[in-house]
Design a protein around this motif. Sequence first.
Motif, PDB file in Angstrom:
ATOM      1  N   PHE A   1      35.955  32.990  30.886  1.00 30.35           N
ATOM      2  CA  PHE A   1      36.272  34.049  31.848  1.00 30.35           C
ATOM      3  C   PHE A   1      36.657  35.350  31.153  1.00 30.35           C
ATOM      4  CE2 PHE A   1      39.592  36.291  34.314  1.00 30.35           C
ATOM      5  CZ  PHE A   1      38.871  36.581  35.469  1.00 30.35           C
ATOM      6  N   GLU A   2      36.107  36.450  31.646  1.00 29.61           N
ATOM      7  CA  GLU A   2      36.501  37.785  31.197  1.00 29.61           C
ATOM      8  C   GLU A   2      36.908  38.600  32.412  1.00 29.61           C
ATOM      9  OE1 GLU A   2      37.021  38.881  28.265  1.00 29.61           O
ATOM     10  OE2 GLU A   2      36.216  37.147  27.188  1.00 29.61           O
ATOM     11  N   ILE A   3      38.146  39.045  32.438  1.00 29.22           N
ATOM     12  CA  ILE A   3      38.659  39.744  33.611  1.00 29.22           C
ATOM     13  C   ILE A   3      37.919  41.060  33.849  1.00 29.22           C
ATOM     14  CG2 ILE A   3      40.516  41.020  32.444  1.00 29.22           C
ATOM     15  CD1 ILE A   3      42.293  40.212  34.905  1.00 29.22           C
ATOM     16  N   SER A   4      37.375  41.631  32.793  1.00 28.36           N
ATOM     17  CA  SER A   4      36.633  42.893  32.942  1.00 28.36           C
ATOM     18  C   SER A   4      35.381  42.722  33.781  1.00 28.36           C
ATOM     19  CB  SER A   4      36.250  43.442  31.560  1.00 28.36           C
ATOM     20  OG  SER A   4      35.438  42.511  30.866  1.00 28.36           O
ATOM     21  N   GLU A   5      34.869  41.504  33.852  1.00 23.39           N
ATOM     22  CA  GLU A   5      33.649  41.243  34.617  1.00 23.39           C
ATOM     23  C   GLU A   5      33.900  41.230  36.125  1.00 23.39           C
ATOM     24  OE1 GLU A   5      30.503  40.864  33.303  1.00 23.39           O
ATOM     25  OE2 GLU A   5      31.488  41.547  31.459  1.00 23.39           O
ATOM     26  N   VAL A   6      35.151  41.055  36.536  1.00 24.61           N
ATOM     27  CA  VAL A   6      35.465  40.959  37.964  1.00 24.61           C
ATOM     28  C   VAL A   6      35.210  42.293  38.648  1.00 24.61           C
ATOM     29  CG1 VAL A   6      37.276  40.529  39.655  1.00 24.61           C
ATOM     30  CG2 VAL A   6      37.159  39.136  37.571  1.00 24.61           C
ATOM     31  N   LYS A   7      35.772  43.349  38.112  1.00 25.29           N
ATOM     32  CA  LYS A   7      35.571  44.673  38.701  1.00 25.29           C
ATOM     33  C   LYS A   7      34.129  45.123  38.536  1.00 25.29           C
ATOM     34  CE  LYS A   7      37.456  48.375  36.846  1.00 25.29           C
ATOM     35  NZ  LYS A   7      38.457  49.409  36.482  1.00 25.29           N
ATOM     36  N   LYS A   8      33.537  44.796  37.418  1.00 28.87           N
ATOM     37  CA  LYS A   8      32.149  45.157  37.167  1.00 28.87           C
ATOM     38  C   LYS A   8      31.243  44.567  38.228  1.00 28.87           C
ATOM     39  CE  LYS A   8      28.705  44.638  33.483  1.00 28.87           C
ATOM     40  NZ  LYS A   8      28.528  44.089  32.112  1.00 28.87           N
ATOM     41  N   SER A   9      31.483  43.294  38.558  1.00 29.44           N
ATOM     42  CA  SER A   9      30.682  42.636  39.593  1.00 29.44           C
ATOM     43  C   SER A   9      30.875  43.318  40.943  1.00 29.44           C
ATOM     44  CB  SER A   9      31.063  41.154  39.695  1.00 29.44           C
ATOM     45  OG  SER A   9      30.784  40.495  38.485  1.00 29.44           O
TER      46      SER A   9
ATOM     47  N   GLU B   1      31.734  46.475  41.471  1.00 29.20           N
ATOM     48  CA  GLU B   1      31.093  47.789  41.453  1.00 29.20           C
ATOM     49  C   GLU B   1      29.585  47.685  41.667  1.00 29.20           C
ATOM     50  OE1 GLU B   1      32.376  49.181  37.670  1.00 29.20           O
ATOM     51  OE2 GLU B   1      34.250  50.041  38.431  1.00 29.20           O
ATOM     52  N   GLU B   2      28.988  46.667  41.074  1.00 28.29           N
ATOM     53  CA  GLU B   2      27.548  46.459  41.245  1.00 28.29           C
ATOM     54  C   GLU B   2      27.235  46.096  42.691  1.00 28.29           C
ATOM     55  OE1 GLU B   2      26.633  43.535  38.374  1.00 28.29           O
ATOM     56  OE2 GLU B   2      26.616  44.934  36.679  1.00 28.29           O
ATOM     57  N   ALA B   3      28.124  45.328  43.331  1.00 27.73           N
ATOM     58  CA  ALA B   3      27.912  44.949  44.719  1.00 27.73           C
ATOM     59  C   ALA B   3      27.984  46.178  45.624  1.00 27.73           C
ATOM     60  CB  ALA B   3      28.954  43.921  45.148  1.00 27.73           C
ATOM     61  N   VAL B   4      28.906  47.100  45.327  1.00 32.21           N
ATOM     62  CA  VAL B   4      29.025  48.316  46.117  1.00 32.21           C
ATOM     63  C   VAL B   4      27.774  49.153  45.994  1.00 32.21           C
ATOM     64  CG1 VAL B   4      30.263  50.510  46.308  1.00 32.21           C
ATOM     65  CG2 VAL B   4      31.544  48.384  46.032  1.00 32.21           C
ATOM     66  N   LYS B   5      27.206  49.236  44.790  1.00 29.98           N
ATOM     67  CA  LYS B   5      25.980  50.015  44.565  1.00 29.98           C
ATOM     68  C   LYS B   5      24.817  49.475  45.376  1.00 29.98           C
ATOM     69  CE  LYS B   5      27.226  51.486  39.886  1.00 29.98           C
ATOM     70  NZ  LYS B   5      26.919  51.336  38.453  1.00 29.98           N
ATOM     71  N   ARG B   6      24.777  48.153  45.469  1.00 28.81           N
ATOM     72  CA  ARG B   6      23.696  47.517  46.238  1.00 28.81           C
ATOM     73  C   ARG B   6      23.849  47.799  47.732  1.00 28.81           C
ATOM     74  NH1 ARG B   6      24.456  43.154  42.581  1.00 28.81           N
ATOM     75  NH2 ARG B   6      25.625  42.006  44.132  1.00 28.81           N
TER      76      ARG B   6
END
Length: 276
Positions: free
Chosen positions: A261-269, A271-276
């Motif tokens: 697990f990398e906590i940085s990936e949570v927000k990244k995911s 943000e990508e969902a918002v873009k979609r």
Amino acid sequence: MFTRYEGAAWEERFLPRLTSKQVKELPKEQALVILPVGAVEQHGPHLPVMTDTLIGEATLTRALEKLNEETAVWLLPPVSYGKSNEHFGLPGTISLSASTLQGVIMDIAESLNASGFRKLLLFNTHGGNVDLLNVAIREIRIKFGMTVFYLSPGSLGGAEGLISPEELEYGIHGGDYETSIVKAIKPNWVQDQFAVREFPDLSCLEFLTLEGKIRFAWKMADISASGICGDATKATAEKGRIIQERITDILAQALAELCAFEISEVKKSSEEAVKR
């Protein structure tokens, strides 16, 4: 039967077994350090006062044996004392104050951070520690930037079909669940002749519960005469063995996930969902 300091967990994954040089050279990018936190407190007339700490150590010992060799998990010596002042007045209880326990946890986290570790799991086996440790993991995250996890093995299930619904709801201390586990891992530490059955009477209440919905503050003397909540008379070593095998199967998988697990990936995911 569980024996401390024996087996793969202690020979291959016990962090203090290493030298300073070895600790320095460990790959730490995904390494997860586990700090067991238990308690030394009364568990009725039939169980040892070390029950919570014992269960934590035995559970981790078995779970770490099930890990893949490449999973970087390291075990620390347990903090054997917890915040157990709800059991004051009953012999054998040794408690730390909330501030002392939190201070110890914070100091250990700071030391691990100074050695280069990035991930820490607080592995708790005492109900009285829960709220404090959840505060502590947030503070560690804020102060040291570490990725910190909290886990109580009881939350992983394992007792389904083995103990009664009443025990699942109210058997929170020294009953069928804990007694069965101790009988499986240290049978000679259980005095069966003193096992009792006692449940608090909350049957007339719709919302108030001991550990869910709406809680009320209690000390053990408020809810039990014997010092237990549950039915220890139904406990068996076989039930304890099954529970432990179920929990440690799940725990081994969970530990691998925490390492990856990398906590940085949570927000990244997100943000990508918002873009979609």
